[in-house]
Write a protein that holds these residues in place. Structure first.
Motif, short mmCIF file in Angstrom:
data_model
loop_
_atom_site.label_atom_id
_atom_site.label_comp_id
_atom_site.label_asym_id
_atom_site.label_seq_id
_atom_site.Cartn_x
_atom_site.Cartn_y
_atom_site.Cartn_z
N GLU A 48 0.83 -1.21 0.00
CA GLU A 48 0.00 0.00 0.00
C GLU A 48 0.87 1.26 0.00
O GLU A 48 0.53 2.24 -0.66
N ASN A 52 1.18 3.98 -3.13
CA ASN A 52 0.91 5.40 -2.93
C ASN A 52 2.03 6.26 -3.50
O ASN A 52 1.78 7.32 -4.06
N MET A 55 1.56 6.13 -7.32
CA MET A 55 0.41 6.88 -7.83
C MET A 55 0.46 8.37 -7.52
O MET A 55 0.08 9.19 -8.34
N TYR A 56 0.87 8.71 -6.30
CA TYR A 56 0.73 10.10 -5.85
C TYR A 56 2.06 10.78 -5.53
O TYR A 56 2.12 11.99 -5.43
N GLY A 110 -5.95 2.26 1.30
CA GLY A 110 -4.53 1.98 1.43
C GLY A 110 -4.00 2.34 2.81
O GLY A 110 -3.44 1.49 3.52
MG LIG Z 1 -3.30 3.90 -1.68
#
Ligand SMILES: [Mg+2]
Ligand SMILES: Nc1ncnc2c1ncn2[C@@H]1O[C@H](COP(=O)(O)OP(=O)(O)O)[C@@H](O)[C@H]1O
Lengths: 140, 115
Positions: A48, A52, A55-56, A110
């Motif tokens: 998770e 993250n 993705m971010y 997440g």
């Molecule tokens: Mg996440």
């Protein structure tokens, strides 16, 4: 159990390699003889936090430390940071794009999953500077 | 049962990950949200999903999932098949819905004695 510290890098938006660091951490913990239940919890936390960053986040640095009685995973990136940490930890909250949601990301679970599978977490995030998530899992 | 037995019993097609056909399947999980699967899929599950992109393989490895069935006639990306071969996660293809495949699995005793 032997003390160990290992560092990995995670590339933002690299969906091809996404998850590979977590898989390496999983096999390493298994090979060290960490109990299966602990390995499973660490795997969820690693995945998770890795996703993250993918993705971010920005350029990511992942550190795994295994001590006598504790696993620590530190997931840092130099991305945009998290605006409101409390909000980010709310189940269902996600800023995922429609494209991410279409492929099954962005459930907003997440950070809650990390919380549930760890014994302690510390988050430090500053807008425009990045995010550091430190996850602790007790071994015994 | 072994993941390989699913091919005949459920009339599904093997797409990739043949080295994992000896994996033991004793439970099942349906889900298309990856974090939901991370949270809830039992180990040793066969995972029913519509997601065909390569991140499903990492999820399966990390959750110790025995096999993946892509439902509704979905087909995996090439990257997914490569990853599945590398990791030994069988990817099976079904024309049926998750509900129909889950029903078949239940009939064959999968997950019926798990909490
Ligand atoms: Mg996440
Ligand atoms: N490393 C990060 N950098 C910037 N924002 C982040 C980071 N990690 C999490 N976030 C923010 O927190 C939100 C919630 O994260 P999470 O609970 O993992 O759900 P999801 O990944 O499904 O969006 C994300 O949508 C994002 O806005």
């Amino acid at each position: 159990m032997a003390e160990l510290e290992k560092t990995y890098t995670v590339k933002p938006r690299d969906f091809i390699r996404a998850g590979e660091v977590s898989i390496q951490i999983q096999s390493l913990l298994k090979s060290m003889g960490v109990t299966p239940d602990i390995v499973r919890r660490a795997s969820v936390c690693a995945y998770e936090s890795e996703m993250n960053i993918v993705m971010y986040g920005g350029e990511g640095t992942f550190t795994l430390r295994v001590d006598q009685d504790m696993i620590m995973i530190r997931a840092c990136d130099d991305g945009p940071g998290i605006d409101d940490i409390e909000l980010a930890f709310q189940e269902g909250y996600s800023t995922a794009t429609p494209e991410y949601r279409e492929i099954g990301f962005g459930a907003g679970m997440g950070l809650p999953n990390i919380k549930k599978n760890s014994d302690e977490i510390q988050v430090e995030s500053h807008k425009g500077e990045g995010t550091c998530l430190v996850i602790y899992i007790k071994i015994n | 049962m072994k993941a390989g037995e699913l091919i005949e019993k459920l009339q599904v097609e093997l797409s990739a990950g043949a080295t994992g056909l000896d994996n033991t399947v004793d439970n099942a999980y349906c889900g298309d949200l990856l974090s939901d699967v991370m949270a809830h899929a039992p180990q040793g599950s066969v995972w029913l999903t519509i997601q065909g992109h390569q991140n499903i393989v990492a999820v399966a490895v990390l959750k110790e999932i025995a096999a993946i069935i892509l439902v509704n006639g979905r087909i995996p990306d090439d990257d997914t098949r490569t990853k599945a071969d590398e990791e030994g996660i069988p990817v099976l293809l079904s024309q049926d819905t998750s509900y129909q495949v889950a029903g078949q699995l239940f009939k064959h005793g999968i997950g019926t004695d798990c909490g």
